[in-house]
Design an enzyme around this catalytic site. Structure first.
Site, PDB file in Angstrom:
ATOM      1  N   CYS A  12       0.819  -1.212   0.000  1.00  0.00           N
ATOM      2  CA  CYS A  12       0.000   0.000   0.000  1.00  0.00           C
ATOM      3  C   CYS A  12       0.854   1.263   0.000  1.00  0.00           C
ATOM      4  O   CYS A  12       0.325   2.360  -0.050  1.00  0.00           O
ATOM      5  CB  CYS A  12      -0.938  -0.006   1.190  1.00  0.00           C
ATOM      6  SG  CYS A  12      -0.170  -0.574   2.695  1.00  0.00           S
ATOM      7  N   ASP A  69       2.591   2.452   2.383  1.00  0.00           N
ATOM      8  CA  ASP A  69       2.652   3.128   3.675  1.00  0.00           C
ATOM      9  C   ASP A  69       4.088   3.179   4.191  1.00  0.00           C
ATOM     10  O   ASP A  69       4.817   2.202   4.081  1.00  0.00           O
ATOM     11  CB  ASP A  69       1.816   2.380   4.717  1.00  0.00           C
ATOM     12  CG  ASP A  69       0.324   2.513   4.443  1.00  0.00           C
ATOM     13  OD1 ASP A  69      -0.020   3.170   3.449  1.00  0.00           O
ATOM     14  OD2 ASP A  69      -0.465   1.970   5.220  1.00  0.00           O
ATOM     15  N   CYS A 105      -2.681   5.182   5.095  1.00  0.00           N
ATOM     16  CA  CYS A 105      -4.126   5.283   5.250  1.00  0.00           C
ATOM     17  C   CYS A 105      -4.479   5.630   6.690  1.00  0.00           C
ATOM     18  O   CYS A 105      -3.624   5.643   7.580  1.00  0.00           O
ATOM     19  CB  CYS A 105      -4.776   3.962   4.864  1.00  0.00           C
ATOM     20  SG  CYS A 105      -4.342   2.633   5.991  1.00  0.00           S
ATOM     21  N   CYS A 109      -1.856  -2.830   8.924  1.00  0.00           N
ATOM     22  CA  CYS A 109      -1.464  -1.507   9.429  1.00  0.00           C
ATOM     23  C   CYS A 109      -0.963  -1.619  10.873  1.00  0.00           C
ATOM     24  O   CYS A 109      -0.004  -0.949  11.259  1.00  0.00           O
ATOM     25  CB  CYS A 109      -2.647  -0.542   9.388  1.00  0.00           C
ATOM     26  SG  CYS A 109      -3.285  -0.272   7.734  1.00  0.00           S
TER      27      CYS A 109
END
Lengths: 135, 230
Positions: free
Chosen positions: A37, A39, A64, A107
């Site tokens: 993603c 991140d 996110c 996450c």
């Protein structure tokens, strides 16, 4: 996807955003990323070398809402803990606290990795008690 | 896991007998297509595996000219227009086969999609990844890059040269990665045995992760620079 209220709260009012001086021997810096993603998460701790207690923690996350909330919450949990206690923090604690859905568990894993990386960095700096450096 | 591996490696043998004339095995000869019964030339249920479908070796380096030639030849043979007066079952197979043909061509002609396909079929999880796949020295740069992007978003255009510099270094890194991939493709195709190929695939998976990560960064800076009209 609907974020939980707690995620939204941390996302809108992230705690402890910022950075600490990474050259400071009492500061451990963890920088981790999730390829899928994109991140990137930087998490720093400042440890009292005498007590081994984390006195300050800062983060900056590009990612996110769940990644930001996970790292924000992580810094809150870190403060006041000893390095050993911090080492035991599990991503599942973040998942439960933030009610993260299964697709966002990575996450919290990232945040756990960031904590571990920061601690490792701190330990690698060999926090020997500052000797009398007077010339 | 081992079942997946076997599926990915084996030649299709699900329909050894022709559904129409009953002779078997229906697929035996290769060219032009094993899609048709070798006795009555009736279209058979198409195999879903792209390499088998195109009758190509399961290689990561493919002769693209050959692939294209096969694609055109198969397109003509399988086109649903040819089956308007055929049996309902054959009409359906022609639709299914055409769909596989088009998807397969799209995937196989692109080296990255082809590699991802081989990885998936071999049972590799190419989705969510963990941090160790990104080298730490790159993380630092990525972080600084994101900081600069943030500043750009808040209207500070002085970071544009820094962003362009990062973009250029990411692009040259991509070229380097593609060369690395090519070398690994050749190694995979030359490897003897399933285990040896699997070991190469594992390395390819990591290279692809890095590649995707860097491509995302380049796409992101392009999006932001366009949005800022810079």
């Amino acid at each position: 996807m609907a974020y939980s209220d707690k995620v939204l709260d941390h996302y809108n009012n992230p705690r402890n955003v910022g950075s600490l001086d990474k050259k400071d021997p009492a500061v451990g810096t963890g920088l981790v990323g999730a390829p899928e993603c994109g991140d990137v998460m930087k998490l720093q701790i400042k440890v009292n070398p005498e007590t081994g207690v984390i006195e300050d923690a800062k983060f900056k996350t590009f990612g996110c809402g769940s990644a930001i909330a996970s790292s924000s919450l992580a810094t809150e949990m870190l403060k006041g803990k000893t390095v050993e206690e911090a080492m035991a923090i599990k991503n599942t604690e973040l998942v439960n606290e933030l009610s993260l859905p299964p697709v966002k568990i990575h996450c919290s894993v990232l945040a756990e990795d960031a904590i571990k990386a920061a601690i490792q960095d701190y330990k690698a700096k060999a926090p020997a008690p500052a000797p009398a450096a007077t010339a | 896991m081992s079942e997946l591996r076997i599926l990915g490696e084996q030649a299709p043998a699900e329909h050894p007998h022709c559904w129409r004339c009953g002779n078997g095995p229906a697929h035996e000869h290769a060219e032009p297509v094993s899609l048709f019964c070798q006795f009555c030339n009736t279209l058979q249920p198409p195999v879903a595996d792209y390499f088998s479908f195109f009758d190509l070796p399961r290689h990561l380096s493919l002769d693209l000219a050959e692939l294209q030639r096969k694609f055109y030849a198969l397109s003509r043979l399988l086109h649903p227009d040819r089956y308007t007066r055929a049996a309902e079952r054959e009409r359906r197979y022609s639709l299914e086969a055409t769909a596989i043909l088009n998807d397969g061509y799209r995937v196989l002609r692109d080296p990255v999609e082809r590699a991802e396909y081989v990885l998936r079929e071999a049972g590799f999880d190419i989705g969510e990844q963990r941090t160790r796949d990104v080298p730490p020295e790159l993380l630092e740069e990525v972080f600084e890059f994101n900081m600069a992007l943030d500043e750009l978003k808040s209207g500070d255009e002085t970071v544009v040269p820094q962003l362009m510099e990062s973009r250029a270094s990411f692009v040259s890194l991509l070229a380097e990665i593609d060369r690395e991939l090519d070398a690994h493709f050749a190694e995979h195709d030359g490897a003897a045995g399933r285990e040896a190929r699997r070991a190469v695939l594992e390395r390819i998976r990591k290279i692809l992760n890095r590649r995707r990560y860097i491509r995302n960064l380049v796409a992101e800076v392009d999006r932001q620079l366009t949005a800022q009209g810079a």
